[in-house]
Design an enzyme around this catalytic site. Sequence first.
Site, PDB file in Angstrom:
ATOM      1  N   ASP A   1     -41.170   2.905   4.576  1.00  0.00           N
ATOM      2  CA  ASP A   1     -40.022   2.614   5.110  1.00  0.00           C
ATOM      3  C   ASP A   1     -40.170   2.860   6.619  1.00  0.00           C
ATOM      4  OD1 ASP A   1     -37.046   1.832   5.661  1.00  0.00           O
ATOM      5  OD2 ASP A   1     -36.911   4.118   5.509  1.00  0.00           O
TER       6      ASP A   1
ATOM      7  N   ASP B   1     -37.522   3.159   9.713  1.00  0.00           N
ATOM      8  CA  ASP B   1     -36.270   3.991  10.417  1.00  0.00           C
ATOM      9  C   ASP B   1     -36.056   5.207   9.405  1.00  0.00           C
ATOM     10  OD1 ASP B   1     -34.282   1.161  11.194  1.00  0.00           O
ATOM     11  OD2 ASP B   1     -35.821   2.210  12.202  1.00  0.00           O
TER      12      ASP B   1
HETATM   13  O1  LIG Z   1     -28.837  -0.512   8.940  1.00  0.00           O
HETATM   14  C1  LIG Z   1     -29.748  -0.879   8.621  1.00  0.00           C
HETATM   15  O2  LIG Z   1     -29.938  -2.225   8.820  1.00  0.00           O
HETATM   16  C2  LIG Z   1     -30.738  -0.108   8.223  1.00  0.00           C
HETATM   17  O3  LIG Z   1     -30.178   1.027   7.712  1.00  0.00           O
HETATM   18  C3  LIG Z   1     -32.098   0.384   9.086  1.00  0.00           C
HETATM   19  O4  LIG Z   1     -32.100  -0.490   9.850  1.00  0.00           O
HETATM   20  C4  LIG Z   1     -32.897   0.659   7.783  1.00  0.00           C
HETATM   21  O5  LIG Z   1     -34.098   0.630   8.301  1.00  0.00           O
HETATM   22  P1  LIG Z   1     -35.410   1.199   7.301  1.00  0.00           P
HETATM   23  O6  LIG Z   1     -35.026   2.554   7.175  1.00  0.00           O
HETATM   24  O7  LIG Z   1     -35.253   0.308   5.992  1.00  0.00           O
HETATM   25  O8  LIG Z   1     -36.525   1.031   8.022  1.00  0.00           O
HETATM   26 MG   LIG Z   2     -35.241   4.377   6.502  1.00  0.00          MG
END
Ligand SMILES: O=C(O)[C@H](O)[C@H](O)COP(=O)(O)O
Ligand SMILES: [Mg+2]
Length: 301
Positions: free
Chosen positions: A24, A26
């Site tokens: 992942d 973020d």
């Molecule tokens: O709000 C969003 O779209 C997601 O929470 C955020 O961008 C998560 O991204 P990820 O942790 O899957 O990289």
């Molecule tokens: Mg994330």
Amino acid sequence: MTVKVSSKAVAQEILDKYDNFLFDCDGVLWRESSLLPKVAETLKMLRKHNKNLIFVTNNATKSRLQYSKKFEKFGLTVSESEVFGSSYASAVYLRDILKLPKDKKVWVEGADGLEIELQDAGYQTLGGTHLPALDRPLNMEDKTDPINNIDPEVGAVVVGLDPKINYHRIAVTMQYLLNPNIYFVATNPDSTFPGKGALLPGAGMVVKAVETCVNREGIICGKPSKGMMDAIIKSQNIDKSRSIMIGDRFDTDILFGLNNGLSTLLVLSGIETPETLEALDPKQKPTYYANKLGDLYEYIH
Ligand SMILES: O=C(O)[C@H](O)[C@H](O)COP(=O)(O)O
Ligand SMILES: [Mg+2]
């Protein structure tokens, strides 16, 4: 029983047991524009051990290419084909699963990364970042408003994280989705995401706003949906038994791993905390957990 990455033995065990590392982004690799500690060293170490790295983000604001450029800014070489974002997964779902004809247009309630992936999949997009009128408040007197000019060639609406969300945008999006013959696709369900040293509203807030006023549920294409894993498997022939999903959120990342038969590593550098891990249903617990991804590197070196 979830094992903590708190020794060289556990870190080495992970390095030995898995060939495919699904990350992942973020809250795992970075918090917005700051790379988390020892992430670059960890990725370089995994590449040195010939591991297959796959980046699986629910953040639909960027296309795969835009993510590849974001990695480059951190001095990391990650090709577009190693990135699977919910914007790409949504475009693939429209094209390959719903088989939306290419002469149909797609109304976008989201950011430019989503528009780019839909256009790359062969669709003409409307709304999104290309309608400055949507940045102005809804004017009830204005007969030229997009609300009064609904395009009959729109066959689908895709909703994702939109930092420019406003009443006007939701009001126009709603007009399309009141027609049950128009597909409703949602990039991801995330309620929040870590940013600016705090928690910020996630794509789930936009999706729920639209779902509320049209009384319909969007089809989720990002984690934890099976469609996201299908897109990854179609492109990379991975052995799930030798694969681990590394994430910071239970209801997307860890569930995505559990639902698809992968091992999982939760990192506490994003959304979840030791308290939420403690309180989690034992059946939903991750295989491993760590304070941060960089611990994999630090315990081995
Ligand atoms: O709000 C969003 O779209 C997601 O929470 C955020 O961008 C998560 O991204 P990820 O942790 O899957 O990289
Ligand atoms: Mg994330």
